[in-house]
Scaffold this motif. Structure first.
Motif, PDB file in Angstrom:
ATOM      1  N   HIS A  34      -8.254  61.122 -25.007  1.00 37.87           N
ATOM      2  CA  HIS A  34      -8.195  62.456 -25.598  1.00 37.87           C
ATOM      3  C   HIS A  34      -8.617  63.482 -24.542  1.00 37.87           C
ATOM      4  N   ALA A  35      -7.733  64.416 -24.234  1.00 39.54           N
ATOM      5  CA  ALA A  35      -8.030  65.460 -23.250  1.00 39.54           C
ATOM      6  C   ALA A  35      -8.719  66.638 -23.908  1.00 39.54           C
ATOM      7  N   VAL A  36      -9.715  67.190 -23.220  1.00 42.22           N
ATOM      8  CA  VAL A  36     -10.314  68.470 -23.609  1.00 42.22           C
ATOM      9  C   VAL A  36      -9.882  69.476 -22.554  1.00 42.22           C
ATOM     10  N   GLU A 167     -13.403  65.301 -14.780  1.00 39.19           N
ATOM     11  CA  GLU A 167     -12.701  65.575 -13.515  1.00 39.19           C
ATOM     12  C   GLU A 167     -12.796  64.378 -12.558  1.00 39.19           C
ATOM     13  N   PRO A 168     -12.467  63.164 -13.001  1.00 38.60           N
ATOM     14  CA  PRO A 168     -12.648  62.001 -12.124  1.00 38.60           C
ATOM     15  C   PRO A 168     -11.640  61.915 -10.995  1.00 38.60           C
ATOM     16  N   THR A 169     -10.518  62.644 -11.099  1.00 39.17           N
ATOM     17  CA  THR A 169      -9.447  62.500 -10.108  1.00 39.17           C
ATOM     18  C   THR A 169      -9.392  63.653  -9.113  1.00 39.17           C
ATOM     19  N   SER A 170     -10.327  64.591  -9.180  1.00 37.61           N
ATOM     20  CA  SER A 170     -10.212  65.811  -8.369  1.00 37.61           C
ATOM     21  C   SER A 170     -10.306  65.542  -6.875  1.00 37.61           C
ATOM     22  N   SER A 171     -10.955  64.433  -6.469  1.00 37.44           N
ATOM     23  CA  SER A 171     -11.103  64.133  -5.044  1.00 37.44           C
ATOM     24  C   SER A 171     -10.236  62.960  -4.602  1.00 37.44           C
ATOM     25  N   VAL A 196     -12.677  60.345 -23.389  1.00 34.46           N
ATOM     26  CA  VAL A 196     -12.506  61.796 -23.284  1.00 34.46           C
ATOM     27  C   VAL A 196     -12.162  62.083 -21.832  1.00 34.46           C
ATOM     28  N   PHE A 197     -11.044  62.750 -21.599  1.00 40.16           N
ATOM     29  CA  PHE A 197     -10.550  63.002 -20.243  1.00 40.16           C
ATOM     30  C   PHE A 197     -10.509  64.495 -19.999  1.00 40.16           C
ATOM     31  N   ILE A 198     -11.301  64.958 -19.035  1.00 39.60           N
ATOM     32  CA  ILE A 198     -11.300  66.372 -18.650  1.00 39.60           C
ATOM     33  C   ILE A 198     -10.670  66.465 -17.267  1.00 39.60           C
ATOM     34  N   GLN A 204      -1.299  64.607 -15.005  1.00 36.07           N
ATOM     35  CA  GLN A 204      -2.127  63.462 -15.382  1.00 36.07           C
ATOM     36  C   GLN A 204      -2.448  63.491 -16.870  1.00 36.07           C
ATOM     37  N   VAL A 205      -2.731  64.671 -17.390  1.00 35.11           N
ATOM     38  CA  VAL A 205      -3.042  64.799 -18.816  1.00 35.11           C
ATOM     39  C   VAL A 205      -1.858  64.328 -19.657  1.00 35.11           C
TER      40      VAL A 205
END
Length: 506
Positions: A34-36, A167-171, A196-198, A204-205
């Protein structure tokens, strides 16, 4: 449809008079991702921190497995099965992979850690998740992506029912992202882990999420199945429309002509690995170039290279007819490039100094610290700009930290106007300020460009960008994808269409 694993109803959170969450509802079901979603200040992080016990909510109810809960710490939330993996991995890099995985739960022989059994258990855990790492190696020997996987594996081993990924993929690069998303899918499908995916990466979302909840200004906009919400509508929900008071402000730059001459600033292939893809951008005297895009699109990273705040590792920059070398904030200011950063409190202003002291910093630096500005001159110019910009209260000796956000922004603008720069870079100058101050700053930008100053203007408010800009550079996923030049193209609808299309035409 399964019953909710997490149910947050009517959540309210106030911080010293500011309502960060205003009656927000959120539900999370077993086995779903679930994206926020929302821009900066929407309330995403606050919602997660309320759920995980970092902040106590002021009103509303949280249910976990149908039972009311109120966690007083992240540790209490983790004990109940809610684990969080942040953008910055909160593990210990000098310890081994196995030690990080099983910290606090190490197999023991009497009072001693059984390292052989620990490595065996850690390897079995990673093998079960399809992660191939040497568990005896230091965590620091692996990339950020692999460290993220170790953090997720640790959460799995403590039987987390809910996994929050902030934000796990930002880097991460594209291949690393694919590995991480693949693990998320397996956890959801095979173990029923709710996530929960931010993330600010829309691709990606849409690729990974089942549902999404959108917040704006601390309020719930709505909840949708991902398949039912087109990307263009999502962007519209996230951005919204600004206050009606600003709708009456005319597009003020329409009354002046931009000089048809060689660019004042010319960036060619300018970029920084892991920050912003190489881009070309020109800015002429008297021109306002707006930078538009969603959170994380690369707007700030683009202007920081031009301002010298970050060092480019590719391309070239020319300014006022000369090639720029040895670029940093000091040399940029000496050339006539002024930069008002996005975070004015930590990167722009010195909170404990007075309004006057903050205002004259650039002017004093330009003179040299050995040549103090005479008190009479200082008093005159400070009083002039307090009056010109309508800074309130008008007390030059008040600590700048005591001013409102809008007045702090005006102090920062005054600092640079005092040295009459050739190029003014404004990164989110109207964020977090009231409508009146916002209108004042927009009018000032139009006036300065009308007088011949070049302006680079970054804003998440698309109406603001379209109102002020002569041209608009559109960014997505840390790449400059298009420059809109005709007035017919410079609309919020066209910007949204460009973002959705990734630079292509409809």
């Amino acid at each position: 449809m399964s019953a909710a694993l997490v149910s947050m109803t009517g959540i309210v959170k106030d911080f010293t008079g500011v309502r960060a969450l205003d009656g927000v509802d959120f539900t999370l079901r077993p086995g779903e991702i679930h994206a926020v979603m929302g821009e900066n200040g929407a309330g995403k992080s606050t919602l997660i921190k309320v759920l995980t016990g970092v902040h106590a909510h002021d009103a509303g109810e949280i249910l976990l497995d149908g039972k009311p809960v109120r966690f007083n710490s992240p540790g209490a939330a983790q004990a109940a099965g809610i684990a969080t993996v942040y953008q910055e991995v909160n593990l210990t890099e000098n310890l081994s992979v196995a030690e990080n995985l099983l910290a606090g739960r190490e197999p023991r022989l009497g009072p001693f850690i059984n390292f052989r059994a620990m490595r065996r258990k850690a390897k079995a855990l990673l093998d079960d998740l399809g992660i191939d790492l040497n568990v005896a190696a230091p965590l620091s020997s692996y990339s950020i992506a692999m460290q993220q996987l170790v953090a997720i594996a640790r959460a799995v081993d403590i039987d987390a029912k809910v996994l929050i990924l902030d934000e796990p993929t930002s880097s991460l690069d594209r291949d690393e992202v694919a590995v991480l998303l693949g693990l998320m899918r397996r956890l959801a499908a095979e173990r029923g882990t709710a996530m929960v995916f931010i993330s600010h990466f829309l691709e990606q979302v849409y690729d990974i999420c089942d549902r999404m909840t959108v917040l704006r200004n601390g309020k719930l906009v709505g909840e949708w199945a991902t398949a039912d919400l087109p990307e263009s509508e999502l962007i519209g929900h996230m951005l919204g429309r600004e206050a009606a008071a600003l709708e009456q402000l005319e597009r003020s730059v329409a009354g002046h002509e931009v000089a048809d001459e060689a660019p004042l600033l010319s960036a060619k292939g300018l970029g920084r690995k892991g920050s912003i893809a190489p881009y070309d951008l020109d800015v002429r005297r008297g021109e306002v170039v707006g930078l538009a895009g969603l959170l994380g699109s690369g707007r700030t990273e683009t202007v920081r290279l031009i301002a010298g705040a970050d060092r480019a590792d590719s391309g070239s920059l020319s300014f006022d007819g000369a090639k720029v070398a040895g670029h940093n904030p000091r040399t940029a200011a000496a050339r006539g490039i002024a930069f008002c950063p996005e975070n004015r409190k930590t990167e722009g202003l010195v909170g404990d100094l007075t309004v006057a002291e903050n205002m004259i910093l650039a002017m004093q630096a330009a003179r040299g610290w050995a040549r103090t500005i005479p008190q009479s001159q200082r008093n005159r110019v400070v009083a002039e700009f307090i009056d010109k910009l309508g800074i309130r209260p008008g007390d030059p000796d008040m600590p700048v930290k005591n001013l409102s956000g809008g007045n702090q922004q005006k102090v920062l603008l005054a600092r640079w106007m005092l040295i009459e720069p050739k190029l003014l870079i404004l990164d989110e100058p109207t964020r977090g300020i009231d409508v009146g101050a916002k209108a004042d700053i927009q009018k000032l930008v139009a006036e300065l460009s009308g007088e011949g100053m070049a302006v680079l203007f970054v804003s998440a408010e698309l109406d603001e960008v379209t109102r002020l800009s002569d041209r608009i550079a559109v960014l997505r996923d840390r790449e400059l994808i298009s420059v809109l030049e005709s007035e017919a193209d410079m609309t919020t609808e066209r910007i949204v269409d460009t973002i959705v299309a990734g630079g292509g035409s409809e």
